[in-house]
Scaffold this motif. Sequence first.
Motif: not given
Length: 217
Positions: A27, A49, A37-38, A40-42, A123, A45-46, A18, A22
């Motif tokens: 990105a 992971s 978006a935050t 969704t990423h949480l 998050y 991905y978070i 990632g 960037r």
Amino acid sequence: MGIYVEAIILYILLFLSGTITRLMGAAPQASAFSPIATLTHLMLYIIPSLALIWYIICKSWKLEYWLVRPGKKDVISGLITLPCLILLGSAASLISLYIGDSSLRTTLHSPTTVSGWIILSLYCIFFAYLEESFFRFYLLGKRKEMNLGATQALILSVILFSLCHLSSGPWGFLNAALCGALLGFMFLRYNSLHGIAVAHGLYNIASYVLNALTVKT
């Protein structure tokens, strides 16, 4: 050698890829905070992971319960770590205003709604647990398997942690190095995961709060 391969694969997959994306500008740069978006990423991905890291830890380690059970050591380490993180971050941010760019502040996009702040807070806490689980609990906890002393393992942890913040600019990199050293030292001193993870998450939230109070959009 196997433990090094495992650590390198996890590091590249979960963190370094990632950062490189960037740095290369691949990105998209958000112009404002996006709750969707935050979140969704949480969720995509978070949390996965974090689950992966702990699956590997629990599968390959014979964990002592006291290492992960919240307790007095977490309260003590958290109360010490949080103000130190804020002090380090504030110093780096202030210096960056006069030397180089102020990337520590301008890259942040704070929420404007209550629901946005709730999502951001979740998050920050989960992401802090992800970073502390890998860079401190995993790397420092496996130092004997890596044939590393405490100091050597701490240096390795700081270097890898700092590289993940290259996209924040030179002052972001320096801030990550100093904060990473502090977090690693506190983990080694108190054997505390929850204390430093919560302090790390609250520090990240405080950065967004400060940004919202001081940066005009």
